[in-house]
Structure formats: structure tokens, C-alpha cells
Design a protein around this motif. Sequence first.
Motif, PDB file in Angstrom:
ATOM      1  N   ASP A 170       0.888  -1.167   0.154  1.00  0.00           N
ATOM      2  CA  ASP A 170      -0.017  -0.008  -0.093  1.00  0.00           C
ATOM      3  C   ASP A 170       0.751   1.164   0.015  1.00  0.00           C
ATOM      4  OD1 ASP A 170      -2.216  -1.629  -0.072  1.00  0.00           O
ATOM      5  OD2 ASP A 170      -2.695  -1.247   2.318  1.00  0.00           O
ATOM      6  N   ALA A 171       1.868   1.453   0.821  1.00  0.00           N
ATOM      7  CA  ALA A 171       2.814   2.474   0.817  1.00  0.00           C
ATOM      8  C   ALA A 171       3.349   2.923  -0.304  1.00  0.00           C
ATOM      9  CB  ALA A 171       3.865   2.544   2.197  1.00  0.00           C
ATOM     10  N   VAL A 172       3.924   1.644  -0.994  1.00  0.00           N
ATOM     11  CA  VAL A 172       4.690   1.601  -2.229  1.00  0.00           C
ATOM     12  C   VAL A 172       3.614   2.422  -3.241  1.00  0.00           C
ATOM     13  CG1 VAL A 172       5.810   0.341  -4.236  1.00  0.00           C
ATOM     14  CG2 VAL A 172       6.590   0.063  -1.857  1.00  0.00           C
ATOM     15  N   VAL A 173       2.524   1.827  -3.476  1.00  0.00           N
ATOM     16  CA  VAL A 173       1.546   2.029  -4.208  1.00  0.00           C
ATOM     17  C   VAL A 173       1.372   3.792  -4.040  1.00  0.00           C
ATOM     18  CG1 VAL A 173      -0.850   2.274  -5.008  1.00  0.00           C
ATOM     19  CG2 VAL A 173       0.456   0.234  -4.950  1.00  0.00           C
ATOM     20  N   ALA A 174       1.149   4.097  -2.730  1.00  0.00           N
ATOM     21  CA  ALA A 174       0.926   5.330  -2.362  1.00  0.00           C
ATOM     22  C   ALA A 174       2.042   6.508  -2.696  1.00  0.00           C
ATOM     23  CB  ALA A 174       0.780   5.601  -0.947  1.00  0.00           C
ATOM     24  N   SER A 175       3.329   5.726  -2.646  1.00  0.00           N
ATOM     25  CA  SER A 175       4.070   6.969  -3.093  1.00  0.00           C
ATOM     26  C   SER A 175       4.072   7.368  -4.589  1.00  0.00           C
ATOM     27  CB  SER A 175       5.675   6.025  -2.940  1.00  0.00           C
ATOM     28  OG  SER A 175       5.794   5.113  -3.948  1.00  0.00           O
ATOM     29  N   ALA A 176       3.432   6.568  -5.396  1.00  0.00           N
ATOM     30  CA  ALA A 176       3.394   6.970  -6.713  1.00  0.00           C
ATOM     31  C   ALA A 176       2.338   7.941  -6.808  1.00  0.00           C
ATOM     32  CB  ALA A 176       3.007   6.071  -7.691  1.00  0.00           C
ATOM     33  N   VAL A 177       1.194   7.536  -6.096  1.00  0.00           N
ATOM     34  CA  VAL A 177       0.005   8.356  -6.137  1.00  0.00           C
ATOM     35  C   VAL A 177       0.191   9.753  -5.582  1.00  0.00           C
ATOM     36  CG1 VAL A 177      -2.583   8.651  -5.153  1.00  0.00           C
ATOM     37  CG2 VAL A 177      -1.737   6.538  -6.042  1.00  0.00           C
ATOM     38  N   ASP A 178       0.813   9.747  -4.403  1.00  0.00           N
ATOM     39  CA  ASP A 178       1.260  11.033  -4.031  1.00  0.00           C
ATOM     40  C   ASP A 178       1.993  12.124  -4.897  1.00  0.00           C
ATOM     41  OD1 ASP A 178       0.006  10.667  -1.751  1.00  0.00           O
ATOM     42  OD2 ASP A 178       1.764  10.272  -0.341  1.00  0.00           O
ATOM     43  N   ALA A 179       2.904  11.412  -5.733  1.00  0.00           N
ATOM     44  CA  ALA A 179       3.594  11.996  -6.901  1.00  0.00           C
ATOM     45  C   ALA A 179       2.857  12.344  -8.143  1.00  0.00           C
ATOM     46  CB  ALA A 179       5.130  11.178  -7.129  1.00  0.00           C
ATOM     47  N   GLY A 180       1.764  12.151  -8.036  1.00  0.00           N
ATOM     48  CA  GLY A 180       0.621  12.593  -9.196  1.00  0.00           C
ATOM     49  C   GLY A 180       0.739  11.333 -10.054  1.00  0.00           C
ATOM     50  N   VAL A 181       1.395  10.208  -9.925  1.00  0.00           N
ATOM     51  CA  VAL A 181       1.175   9.176 -10.918  1.00  0.00           C
ATOM     52  C   VAL A 181       0.086   8.155 -10.562  1.00  0.00           C
ATOM     53  CG1 VAL A 181       2.529   7.265 -11.994  1.00  0.00           C
ATOM     54  CG2 VAL A 181       3.818   9.515 -11.186  1.00  0.00           C
ATOM     55  N   GLU A 182      -1.122   8.417 -11.235  1.00  0.00           N
ATOM     56  CA  GLU A 182      -2.152   7.532 -10.704  1.00  0.00           C
ATOM     57  C   GLU A 182      -2.309   6.003 -11.115  1.00  0.00           C
ATOM     58  OE1 GLU A 182      -4.619   8.795  -9.163  1.00  0.00           O
ATOM     59  OE2 GLU A 182      -3.940  11.002  -8.846  1.00  0.00           O
ATOM     60  N   ALA A 183      -1.511   5.762 -12.373  1.00  0.00           N
ATOM     61  CA  ALA A 183      -1.555   4.544 -12.846  1.00  0.00           C
ATOM     62  C   ALA A 183       0.036   4.410 -13.106  1.00  0.00           C
ATOM     63  CB  ALA A 183      -2.383   4.122 -13.979  1.00  0.00           C
ATOM     64  N   PHE A 184       0.259   2.871 -13.431  1.00  0.00           N
ATOM     65  CA  PHE A 184       1.585   2.670 -13.470  1.00  0.00           C
ATOM     66  C   PHE A 184       1.792   1.215 -13.531  1.00  0.00           C
ATOM     67  CE2 PHE A 184       0.567   3.784  -9.203  1.00  0.00           C
ATOM     68  CZ  PHE A 184       0.408   2.471  -8.487  1.00  0.00           C
ATOM     69  N   THR A 185       3.123   0.589 -14.340  1.00  0.00           N
ATOM     70  CA  THR A 185       3.825  -0.548 -14.435  1.00  0.00           C
ATOM     71  C   THR A 185       4.657  -0.749 -13.061  1.00  0.00           C
ATOM     72  OG1 THR A 185       3.550  -0.805 -16.862  1.00  0.00           O
ATOM     73  CG2 THR A 185       5.079  -2.248 -15.616  1.00  0.00           C
ATOM     74  N   VAL A 186       4.590  -1.728 -12.379  1.00  0.00           N
ATOM     75  CA  VAL A 186       5.557  -1.847 -11.488  1.00  0.00           C
ATOM     76  C   VAL A 186       6.559  -3.164 -11.361  1.00  0.00           C
ATOM     77  CG1 VAL A 186       5.576  -2.639  -8.832  1.00  0.00           C
ATOM     78  CG2 VAL A 186       3.431  -1.544  -9.601  1.00  0.00           C
ATOM     79  N   ILE A 187       7.879  -2.625 -11.400  1.00  0.00           N
ATOM     80  CA  ILE A 187       8.882  -3.377 -11.951  1.00  0.00           C
ATOM     81  C   ILE A 187       9.657  -3.934 -10.516  1.00  0.00           C
ATOM     82  CG2 ILE A 187      11.256  -3.665 -12.662  1.00  0.00           C
ATOM     83  CD1 ILE A 187      10.332  -1.425 -14.681  1.00  0.00           C
ATOM     84  N   GLY A 188       9.424  -5.217 -10.020  1.00  0.00           N
ATOM     85  CA  GLY A 188       9.642  -5.779  -8.960  1.00  0.00           C
ATOM     86  C   GLY A 188      11.055  -6.546  -8.747  1.00  0.00           C
ATOM     87  N   TYR A 189      11.927  -6.371  -7.987  1.00  0.00           N
ATOM     88  CA  TYR A 189      13.072  -7.302  -7.978  1.00  0.00           C
ATOM     89  C   TYR A 189      13.126  -7.956  -6.902  1.00  0.00           C
ATOM     90  CZ  TYR A 189      17.950  -8.317  -7.309  1.00  0.00           C
ATOM     91  OH  TYR A 189      19.432  -9.089  -6.973  1.00  0.00           O
ATOM     92  N   SER A 190      13.521  -9.299  -6.960  1.00  0.00           N
ATOM     93  CA  SER A 190      13.519 -10.161  -5.452  1.00  0.00           C
ATOM     94  C   SER A 190      12.352  -9.731  -4.452  1.00  0.00           C
ATOM     95  CB  SER A 190      14.905  -9.937  -5.044  1.00  0.00           C
ATOM     96  OG  SER A 190      15.272 -10.892  -3.829  1.00  0.00           O
ATOM     97  N   LEU A 191      12.700  -9.418  -3.130  1.00  0.00           N
ATOM     98  CA  LEU A 191      11.272  -9.203  -2.455  1.00  0.00           C
ATOM     99  C   LEU A 191      10.467  -8.226  -3.209  1.00  0.00           C
ATOM    100  CD1 LEU A 191       9.996  -8.968   0.292  1.00  0.00           C
ATOM    101  CD2 LEU A 191      11.739  -7.180   0.876  1.00  0.00           C
ATOM    102  N   GLY A 192      10.806  -7.451  -3.930  1.00  0.00           N
ATOM    103  CA  GLY A 192      10.075  -6.366  -4.580  1.00  0.00           C
ATOM    104  C   GLY A 192       9.295  -7.282  -5.705  1.00  0.00           C
ATOM    105  N   THR A 193       9.544  -8.402  -5.938  1.00  0.00           N
ATOM    106  CA  THR A 193       8.310  -9.081  -6.804  1.00  0.00           C
ATOM    107  C   THR A 193       7.090  -9.414  -6.052  1.00  0.00           C
ATOM    108  OG1 THR A 193       9.190 -11.516  -6.436  1.00  0.00           O
ATOM    109  CG2 THR A 193      10.013 -10.210  -8.187  1.00  0.00           C
TER     110      THR A 193
END
Length: 279
Positions: free
Chosen positions: A89-112
Motif C-alpha cells: 500500500d505504501a509503495v503504491v501510495a508513493s506514486a499516487v502522492d507524486a501525481g502518478v495515478e497508474a503505473f507498471t510495477v517493476i519488482g526485483y527479488s522481495l520487490g516481486t
Amino acid sequence: MTAIPAAQAHSAPAVPSTHTAPSAVHSAPYVLSTVVTGTGPGVLLAHGAGGGVAENFGPLAAELSTRHTVVGPSYPGDDRPLDLDRLADAVVASAVDAGVEAFTVIGYSLGTAVAVRAAARHPERVRGLVLAAGFARADNRLRLGMRVWQDALARGDREAFARIALVLGFGADLVNSLPEEGFPALVEQIAAAVPPGTAAQARLVAEADTTADLAALAVPVLVVNATRDLLVDPANSRALAAAIPGAEYAELATGHLLMAERPHEWQELVTGFLARHAL
């Protein structure tokens, strides 16, 4: 996942920063320091345990920022236990707070795991996924490895942590090709760069489980397998690809730190996937 600098294998330019701000989204319990670069369609980065945005995505993020708005949040820098839902939720929120409403997520290792859970909890925002050197649920070897990480850090033995990270982070061929006399300095450099919060992130690796989320994913997905990975067994990426409907699958002959060993091939896979799906 590890804190081994990518620059040990290839020189990595710094990620240009045009905006740095804490995320303060309404329902997000974690406040994440976030770097935002570039303009265009959104790309959200989810880094691995014991690493960070610069270490895990530096050259790739710089390239993507020429055509995309790239959002790079850093996980909390303390060792309080992490919850996967709250972190996603917080990772998603970081984009929304920056004005990016939709996005592709690139996850690496734990990030997947973070990326998959973000897509499961925020399907209206996630347009695509790239899952590299990842897993849905840690196998026995990975859980044991994360316990070794935690034990070394709990003892304050950063040199032991650095040796483990070096042995497991790169492919065996690459480690064996390095000059033996260079290891003390390399271990010292890794030990000095262990980011705060690594122990909590290692604990989350051992506990995270996104297996129930995979079948419902309904966006384009690329799974990238590091076939010489000694930390996260390559069977985990194959299982991810098999469980996600319509997932694309690619392999790189590299250890866990694919961004260091195969930076150009890694970049081509990501940019090609984004272009194919107009993401």
C-alpha cells in the motif's frame, strides 16, 4: 536483494533526481522516502531486501526516465517487522502522492512479492508487472538464507553478512573469476553499505506469500529468471510464470544481481516489454 553495489561489475550512473518527497498517503502506515524522475507513463520500482532503488535499478531507472515517470520509493529504514500488505500500500501510495495515478510495477527479488500484492490490492492502478529474480513464497533454502542474514546483523557482524551476500549475490563463475586479493576490500565495501532496515526486509522475505494472488492477475506480466541465482532458486521464477495466466517468461544466465551481471540484456527485456504493451 543484497547490498552489493552494481558498480562492482559495471559502472552505474547515478539516477537523476527531479523530486524527492516523503509519501504521506491517507491510509498508508509506512512513510517512504521517494525519488521521482522523468515524464511519461508511470513506472513504479519495488526494490529487493538489503538493497535500494539506486543499487537495484540505477542504470535501468535512468534509461526509463527518458520516456516514463519513474517513481522509486525506499522501504522503511528501521528493523521493526514489516507487513506485506502495508508495504505494498505504501509503495503504491508513493506514486499516487507524486501525481502518478497508474503505473507498471517493476519488482526485483522481495520487490516481486510487493509488486504482486500491489496489483492484487490496487488493480485500478497497476497496468503491468515485471517480476525479476523473484518468488511467490520462500522455499526452505531462501528462508534459511534470510535467517543467516538476520543472525549476522543481530550480532553486528557486517563482515559475515557481506561475505554471505557476495557468495550468494553473484553467479559462481563471476565470483570465481575475481582476483582473490581483492576480496578484503570488496567485503569491507559491502559491509559499509548495508542499508538500515535490512534485517526487517529479510524477515519479510521469509514470511511473504503471494501464491493466492497469482491466478487473478489480469495485466501483462513479464517474469525474468536469473538462471544462475544462488540466493533465490530459479525454480521460483518458473513457478511464478506457470501460475500467472498469460505471463511472459525470459531467462538471463546470471546470478541474483542480474542488474550488475547482465545490465544491457536486463534493460532490453524491460524496455521491450513496456513497448510491446504500450505501457
